[in-house]
Design a protein around this motif. Structure first.
Motif, mmCIF file in Angstrom:
data_model
loop_
_atom_site.group_PDB
_atom_site.id
_atom_site.type_symbol
_atom_site.label_atom_id
_atom_site.label_comp_id
_atom_site.label_asym_id
_atom_site.label_seq_id
_atom_site.Cartn_x
_atom_site.Cartn_y
_atom_site.Cartn_z
ATOM 1 N N MET A 1 9.700 11.888 8.129
ATOM 2 C CA MET A 1 9.396 10.991 7.037
ATOM 3 C C MET A 1 8.779 9.715 7.615
ATOM 4 O O MET A 1 9.235 9.224 8.640
ATOM 5 C CB MET A 1 10.680 10.665 6.280
ATOM 6 C CG MET A 1 10.455 9.859 5.053
ATOM 7 S SD MET A 1 11.955 9.497 4.100
ATOM 8 C CE MET A 1 12.642 11.110 3.831
ATOM 9 N N LYS A 2 7.751 9.200 6.934
ATOM 10 C CA LYS A 2 7.083 7.966 7.345
ATOM 11 C C LYS A 2 6.962 7.030 6.150
ATOM 12 O O LYS A 2 6.906 7.482 5.016
ATOM 13 C CB LYS A 2 5.663 8.242 7.831
ATOM 14 C CG LYS A 2 5.523 9.026 9.077
ATOM 15 C CD LYS A 2 4.041 9.033 9.435
ATOM 16 C CE LYS A 2 3.662 10.254 10.200
ATOM 17 N NZ LYS A 2 2.240 10.260 10.499
ATOM 18 N N ILE A 3 6.867 5.744 6.431
ATOM 19 C CA ILE A 3 6.560 4.786 5.369
ATOM 20 C C ILE A 3 5.046 4.844 5.176
ATOM 21 O O ILE A 3 4.280 4.609 6.111
ATOM 22 C CB ILE A 3 7.003 3.371 5.740
ATOM 23 C CG1 ILE A 3 8.524 3.341 5.907
ATOM 24 C CG2 ILE A 3 6.551 2.371 4.681
ATOM 25 C CD1 ILE A 3 9.054 2.048 6.472
ATOM 26 N N HIS A 4 4.622 5.168 3.969
ATOM 27 C CA HIS A 4 3.194 5.311 3.672
ATOM 28 C C HIS A 4 2.654 4.062 2.968
ATOM 29 O O HIS A 4 1.616 3.533 3.332
ATOM 30 C CB HIS A 4 2.972 6.552 2.811
ATOM 31 C CG HIS A 4 1.566 6.732 2.351
ATOM 32 N ND1 HIS A 4 0.514 6.914 3.216
ATOM 33 C CD2 HIS A 4 1.036 6.738 1.106
ATOM 34 C CE1 HIS A 4 -0.607 7.026 2.518
ATOM 35 N NE2 HIS A 4 -0.313 6.917 1.245
ATOM 36 N N ILE A 5 3.377 3.616 1.938
ATOM 37 C CA ILE A 5 2.978 2.435 1.179
ATOM 38 C C ILE A 5 4.224 1.590 0.943
ATOM 39 O O ILE A 5 5.287 2.109 0.631
ATOM 40 C CB ILE A 5 2.360 2.807 -0.189
ATOM 41 C CG1 ILE A 5 1.066 3.594 0.005
ATOM 42 C CG2 ILE A 5 2.095 1.565 -1.033
ATOM 43 C CD1 ILE A 5 0.452 4.115 -1.291
ATOM 44 N N THR A 6 4.065 0.295 1.092
ATOM 45 C CA THR A 6 5.106 -0.645 0.690
ATOM 46 C C THR A 6 4.431 -1.686 -0.178
ATOM 47 O O THR A 6 3.207 -1.816 -0.144
ATOM 48 C CB THR A 6 5.823 -1.273 1.909
ATOM 49 O OG1 THR A 6 6.961 -2.003 1.468
ATOM 50 C CG2 THR A 6 4.898 -2.143 2.708
ATOM 51 N N SER A 7 5.203 -2.380 -0.993
ATOM 52 C CA SER A 7 4.550 -3.286 -1.926
ATOM 53 C C SER A 7 5.119 -4.690 -1.855
ATOM 54 O O SER A 7 6.240 -4.907 -1.415
ATOM 55 C CB SER A 7 4.658 -2.756 -3.358
ATOM 56 O OG SER A 7 6.009 -2.650 -3.745
ATOM 57 N N VAL A 8 4.291 -5.627 -2.303
ATOM 58 C CA VAL A 8 4.662 -7.019 -2.473
ATOM 59 C C VAL A 8 4.282 -7.378 -3.899
ATOM 60 O O VAL A 8 3.136 -7.155 -4.311
ATOM 61 C CB VAL A 8 3.908 -7.927 -1.468
ATOM 62 C CG1 VAL A 8 4.147 -9.381 -1.766
ATOM 63 C CG2 VAL A 8 4.299 -7.603 -0.043
ATOM 64 N N LEU A 15 0.675 -2.492 -0.886
ATOM 65 C CA LEU A 15 0.255 -2.529 -2.288
ATOM 66 C C LEU A 15 0.508 -3.922 -2.837
ATOM 67 O O LEU A 15 1.626 -4.427 -2.771
ATOM 68 C CB LEU A 15 1.048 -1.496 -3.092
ATOM 69 C CG LEU A 15 0.859 -1.496 -4.607
ATOM 70 C CD1 LEU A 15 -0.577 -1.160 -4.997
ATOM 71 C CD2 LEU A 15 1.840 -0.518 -5.256
ATOM 72 N N LEU A 16 -0.531 -4.561 -3.363
ATOM 73 C CA LEU A 16 -0.385 -5.846 -4.039
ATOM 74 C C LEU A 16 -0.020 -5.526 -5.484
ATOM 75 O O LEU A 16 -0.882 -5.310 -6.337
ATOM 76 C CB LEU A 16 -1.674 -6.666 -3.923
ATOM 77 C CG LEU A 16 -2.099 -7.001 -2.493
ATOM 78 C CD1 LEU A 16 -3.390 -7.801 -2.490
ATOM 79 C CD2 LEU A 16 -0.993 -7.743 -1.738
ATOM 80 N N GLU A 17 1.271 -5.454 -5.719
ATOM 81 C CA GLU A 17 1.848 -4.971 -6.971
ATOM 82 C C GLU A 17 1.912 -6.076 -8.015
ATOM 83 O O GLU A 17 2.477 -7.143 -7.754
ATOM 84 C CB GLU A 17 3.267 -4.469 -6.687
ATOM 85 C CG GLU A 17 4.006 -3.920 -7.868
ATOM 86 C CD GLU A 17 3.660 -2.473 -8.157
ATOM 87 O OE1 GLU A 17 3.602 -2.131 -9.351
ATOM 88 O OE2 GLU A 17 3.449 -1.712 -7.200
#
Length: 128
Positions: free
Chosen positions: A1-8, A54-56
């Protein structure tokens, strides 16, 4: 498992895009219109196939109190690795970026904390 997208969560995607691209140096990966908002992701130019940020849009009612509480307590919402915190601090300060914590040695790391102008604190970190 990998971190693909994280958001702020950001108050304004266009403003956030300018800050994260023009000041921090990230590059746009995806920019897909979704009604009033966009699926807007950025990557490091050093790792274009790496983890996306991701600029959420922060429109959910829980977001403003969450962000306000983190900032009030001085807690960064994200951490970005740099080669030299002191050099990056100087570069960003010269670009007008506001820091809430100057570079500080903390054992095996050196950190500094900046204001992303979009309601978040971001920590930059150097592994010593």
């Amino acid at each position: 498992m990998k971190i693909h997208i994280t958001s702020v969560f950001v108050d304004d995607q266009a403003k956030a895009e300018r800050f994260y691209v023009d000041k921090l140096g990230f590059v746009k990966k995806h920019d897909i219109p979704l009604g009033e908002d966009r699926w807007l992701t950025l990557v490091s130019p050093e790792a274009p196939e790496g983890t996306e940020l991701l600029l959420e849009p922060g429109k959910h009612p829980a977001v403003p109190p969450y962000k306000t509480a983190l900032v009030a307590d001085g807690i960064p919402v994200a951490q970005f690795l740099v080669d030299d915190v002191h050099a990056e601090y100087k570069r960003l300060r010269d670009l007008g970026v506001t820091f809430t914590q100057e570079p500080a040695e903390m054992g095996t790391v050196t950190t500094a904390v900046l204001d992303d102008t979009c309601g978040n604190l971001i920590q930059i970190i150097q592994m010593n």
